[in-house]
Design a protein around this motif. Structure first.
Motif, PDB file in Angstrom:
ATOM      1  N   ARG A 113       0.818  -1.221   0.000  1.00  0.00           N
ATOM      2  CA  ARG A 113       0.000   0.000   0.000  1.00  0.00           C
ATOM      3  C   ARG A 113       0.851   1.271   0.000  1.00  0.00           C
ATOM      4  NH1 ARG A 113      -5.573  -0.387   1.621  1.00  0.00           N
ATOM      5  NH2 ARG A 113      -6.261  -2.332   0.720  1.00  0.00           N
ATOM      6  N   GLN A 114       1.935   1.227  -0.772  1.00  0.00           N
ATOM      7  CA  GLN A 114       2.814   2.407  -0.781  1.00  0.00           C
ATOM      8  C   GLN A 114       2.179   3.589  -1.519  1.00  0.00           C
ATOM      9  OE1 GLN A 114       6.344   0.542  -2.356  1.00  0.00           O
ATOM     10  NE2 GLN A 114       5.929   1.118  -4.457  1.00  0.00           N
ATOM     11  N   ALA A 115       1.237   3.286  -2.420  1.00  0.00           N
ATOM     12  CA  ALA A 115       0.469   4.365  -3.056  1.00  0.00           C
ATOM     13  C   ALA A 115      -0.879   4.412  -2.354  1.00  0.00           C
ATOM     14  CB  ALA A 115       0.283   4.064  -4.539  1.00  0.00           C
TER      15      ALA A 115
ATOM     16  N   ARG B 210      -3.607   6.735   0.767  1.00  0.00           N
ATOM     17  CA  ARG B 210      -4.101   7.988   1.345  1.00  0.00           C
ATOM     18  C   ARG B 210      -3.188   8.695   2.335  1.00  0.00           C
ATOM     19  NH1 ARG B 210      -9.802   6.029   3.162  1.00  0.00           N
ATOM     20  NH2 ARG B 210      -8.580   4.123   3.081  1.00  0.00           N
TER      21      ARG B 210
ATOM     22  N   PHE C 187     -12.943   5.523  -6.856  1.00  0.00           N
ATOM     23  CA  PHE C 187     -11.794   4.606  -6.776  1.00  0.00           C
ATOM     24  C   PHE C 187     -11.656   3.737  -8.032  1.00  0.00           C
ATOM     25  CE2 PHE C 187     -10.012   0.462  -5.679  1.00  0.00           C
ATOM     26  CZ  PHE C 187      -8.768   0.838  -5.199  1.00  0.00           C
TER      27      PHE C 187
ATOM     28  N   ILE D 269       4.281  -1.196  -7.101  1.00  0.00           N
ATOM     29  CA  ILE D 269       3.174  -2.152  -7.206  1.00  0.00           C
ATOM     30  C   ILE D 269       2.024  -1.419  -7.873  1.00  0.00           C
ATOM     31  CG2 ILE D 269       2.453  -1.716  -4.793  1.00  0.00           C
ATOM     32  CD1 ILE D 269       1.441  -4.756  -4.908  1.00  0.00           C
TER      33      ILE D 269
ATOM     34  N   SER E 256      -4.249  -0.756  -8.163  1.00  0.00           N
ATOM     35  CA  SER E 256      -5.437  -1.504  -8.563  1.00  0.00           C
ATOM     36  C   SER E 256      -6.045  -2.038  -7.276  1.00  0.00           C
ATOM     37  CB  SER E 256      -5.038  -2.644  -9.508  1.00  0.00           C
ATOM     38  OG  SER E 256      -6.174  -3.360  -9.915  1.00  0.00           O
ATOM     39  N   ASP E 257      -6.803  -3.106  -7.337  1.00  0.00           N
ATOM     40  CA  ASP E 257      -7.321  -3.707  -6.114  1.00  0.00           C
ATOM     41  C   ASP E 257      -7.529  -5.194  -6.335  1.00  0.00           C
ATOM     42  OD1 ASP E 257      -8.439  -2.514  -3.387  1.00  0.00           O
ATOM     43  OD2 ASP E 257      -9.611  -4.277  -3.908  1.00  0.00           O
TER      44      ASP E 257
ATOM     45  N   MET F  75     -16.714   1.330  -4.125  1.00  0.00           N
ATOM     46  CA  MET F  75     -15.790   1.604  -3.018  1.00  0.00           C
ATOM     47  C   MET F  75     -16.402   2.722  -2.184  1.00  0.00           C
ATOM     48  SD  MET F  75     -13.007   0.373  -1.780  1.00  0.00           S
ATOM     49  CE  MET F  75     -12.114  -0.512  -3.055  1.00  0.00           C
TER      50      MET F  75
ATOM     51  N   TYR G 277     -14.950 -12.058   0.033  1.00  0.00           N
ATOM     52  CA  TYR G 277     -15.631 -10.802  -0.330  1.00  0.00           C
ATOM     53  C   TYR G 277     -16.930 -11.082  -1.078  1.00  0.00           C
ATOM     54  CZ  TYR G 277     -12.505  -7.111   1.198  1.00  0.00           C
ATOM     55  OH  TYR G 277     -11.803  -6.236   1.967  1.00  0.00           O
TER      56      TYR G 277
ATOM     57  N   SER H 117      -5.362 -12.180   2.226  1.00  0.00           N
ATOM     58  CA  SER H 117      -5.452 -11.343   3.427  1.00  0.00           C
ATOM     59  C   SER H 117      -6.277 -11.994   4.532  1.00  0.00           C
ATOM     60  CB  SER H 117      -6.081 -10.002   3.065  1.00  0.00           C
ATOM     61  OG  SER H 117      -5.314  -9.390   2.061  1.00  0.00           O
TER      62      SER H 117
ATOM     63  N   HIS I  15       2.099  -5.598   6.879  1.00  0.00           N
ATOM     64  CA  HIS I  15       0.800  -5.336   6.267  1.00  0.00           C
ATOM     65  C   HIS I  15       0.883  -3.949   5.640  1.00  0.00           C
ATOM     66  CE1 HIS I  15      -3.872  -5.516   6.591  1.00  0.00           C
ATOM     67  NE2 HIS I  15      -3.435  -5.922   5.428  1.00  0.00           N
TER      68      HIS I  15
END
Ligand code: CP3
Length: 398
Positions: A61-63, A65, A79, A106, A109-110, A124, A186, A242, A366
């Protein structure tokens, strides 16, 4: 939407290569040459006898909020609209690299991009996170799941291609997907869950049907990862399970591993030389690691690297190091909320423990969250790099 004001990092590459919205896909399909890789740290971490100056580093999650520039670009955007615009997705992917000394990108996307393409209606929600409007409620609902229309995922490969061009070989490009169990979860929960009761009901009550869906997701995920490599230019892939830790290993092994095996085998058949990192969150016991370590297709290991949790046991570490597979991790992201002193100490302890293998990629256990502060993230990266170099020098001198 006119993107010309928004693409602050990507614009250079677009101008140089004369890429337009209209010609991007055609260009990707006809010209798969990428800039020469000058930073090989990540790829070297998957080689047996590689020399290295320090361990490579990137962050899950380096990119996201915690970055003001991410919030800015997402201000008036939905999103999934952002994910579906390859120019915006590439720009966001590049944002953390602009200011941090990272060795990988990375793709933005999701894990829900694939189930969305398979017929799940997903939004989202800004508060709740992902919400699925047509979640699976009865076993008849399984019939609603379809193979993705090939067109529906092309934007991901476009974004990867653009990003790889813009990296100029200075970072390694990582593609990803969710693992079948997490994606399935999900699909039946409909949103992020605390108890996973619906998932467990399906697993233990509708076992055969659940296995069928897991296998279906696995096959589509394999194709999706293969395409990320062959169509988009992803150089490494990571599988995010996850929610793996929500069920005991005995059930994970019996119900989940077979679908993962399908995914891994189909991927390795097509991409035997592309390193694959497995992240089975909260499921880092020795049995599961051994299960993955034993998985081969011919001479090719099905899992090349393990993303580890922060509380991984020494026994597990020894097994991975013995097997010559790559270790990625594993600083608890909450440590970045702490004092400089504790952050430096924990980084040092992580390096002392994990850099005993040459095949080590520094990461968190994480993802980063919106609460993280940019300066603490910077300190984590700088300190990791500094200490990793020192460790290396010490190793040479000893
Ligand atoms: O790591 C990266 O920088 C690459 C991009 C990435 C995102 N999601 C972007 C994202 C990756 C690898 C993911 C994976 C993902 N998505 C996982 C597996 C990893 C993990 O965190 O365990 C899961 C479970 C999801 C599902 C998901 N997506 C949730 C639960 C949420 C909402 C919670 C949150 O973190 O905001 C998302 C949204 C999401 N995915 C955002 C980003 C940057 C936040 C979007 C926003 O609100 O602006």
């Amino acid at each position: 939407m006119d993107n010309s004001q928004t693409l602050k990092i990507l614009q250079d590459t677009i101008d140089k290569l004369k890429i337009t919205k209209e010609n991007l896909r055609e260009m990707r399909k006809t010209n798969k040459t990428f800039p020469r890789q000058t930073n090989t740290r990540i790829l070297d971490a998957f080689q047996s006898f590689a020399q290295f100056d320090r361990a490579p580093i990137w962050m899950m999650r380096q990119a996201g909020r915690y970055l003001p520039e991410f919030k800015e670009i997402m201000k008036n955007r939905d999103f999934f609209d952002a994910c579906q615009d390859p120019f915006i997705a590439a720009e966001i992917t590049l944002q953390p690299l602009k200011q941090f000394d990272l060795d990988a990108a990375i793709i933005f996307s999701d894990i829900l991009t694939l189930p969305k393409a398979m017929g799940m209606e997903i939004i989202m929600d800004k508060e709740k996170g992902p919400v699925i409007k047509n979640k699976l409620e009865t076993i008849d609902d399984i019939n609603r799941i379809k193979s993705p229309d090939p067109q529906s995922l092309e934007h991901v490969y476009d974004a990867l291609y653009l990003t790889r061009q813009a990296l100029y070989g200075k970072q390694t490009l990582i593609g990803f997907c969710g693992a079948p169990f997490t994606v399935f979860s999900y699909m039946v929960e409909g949103e992020t869950s605390k108890m996973f009761l619906k998932t467990k009901k399906w697993l233990y009550q509708y076992t055969q049907e659940t296995k069928k869906v897991l296998d279906l997701i696995a096959k589509e995920s394999a194709q999706y990862l293969i395409n990320q490599v062959k169509e988009g230019g992803a150089q490494v892939v990571q599988i995010f399970d996850s929610f793996a830790g929500q069920i005991p290993f005995i059930d994970y092994k019996e119900f989940v591993i077979p679908s993962l095996r399908i995914l891994l085998e189909e991927f390795k058949l097509e991409c035997p030389t592309t390193p694959l990192i497995m992240f089975a969150k909260d499921q880092n016991g020795v049995e599961i690691i051994i299960t993955f370590l034993k998985m081969f297709l011919g001479d090719t290991p099905l899992v090349d690297g393990f993303q580890l949790d922060s509380n991984v046991s020494d026994e597990v570490l020894v097994k991975i190091i013995e097997s010559d597979r790559t270790i990625q991790g594993n600083l608890e992201p909450g440590v970045l909320f702490g004092t400089q002193q504790i952050l430096k100490k924990r980084v040092s302890q992580m390096i002392e423990k994990l850099q005993t293998t040459r095949r080590f990629i520094i990461n968190l256990s994480h993802g980063l969250t919106p609460e993280h502060e940019v300066e603490k993230v910077r300190l984590f990266i700088q300190e990791s790099i500094r200490q990793s170099k020192l460790y290396k020098v010490r190793e040479i001198l000893e």
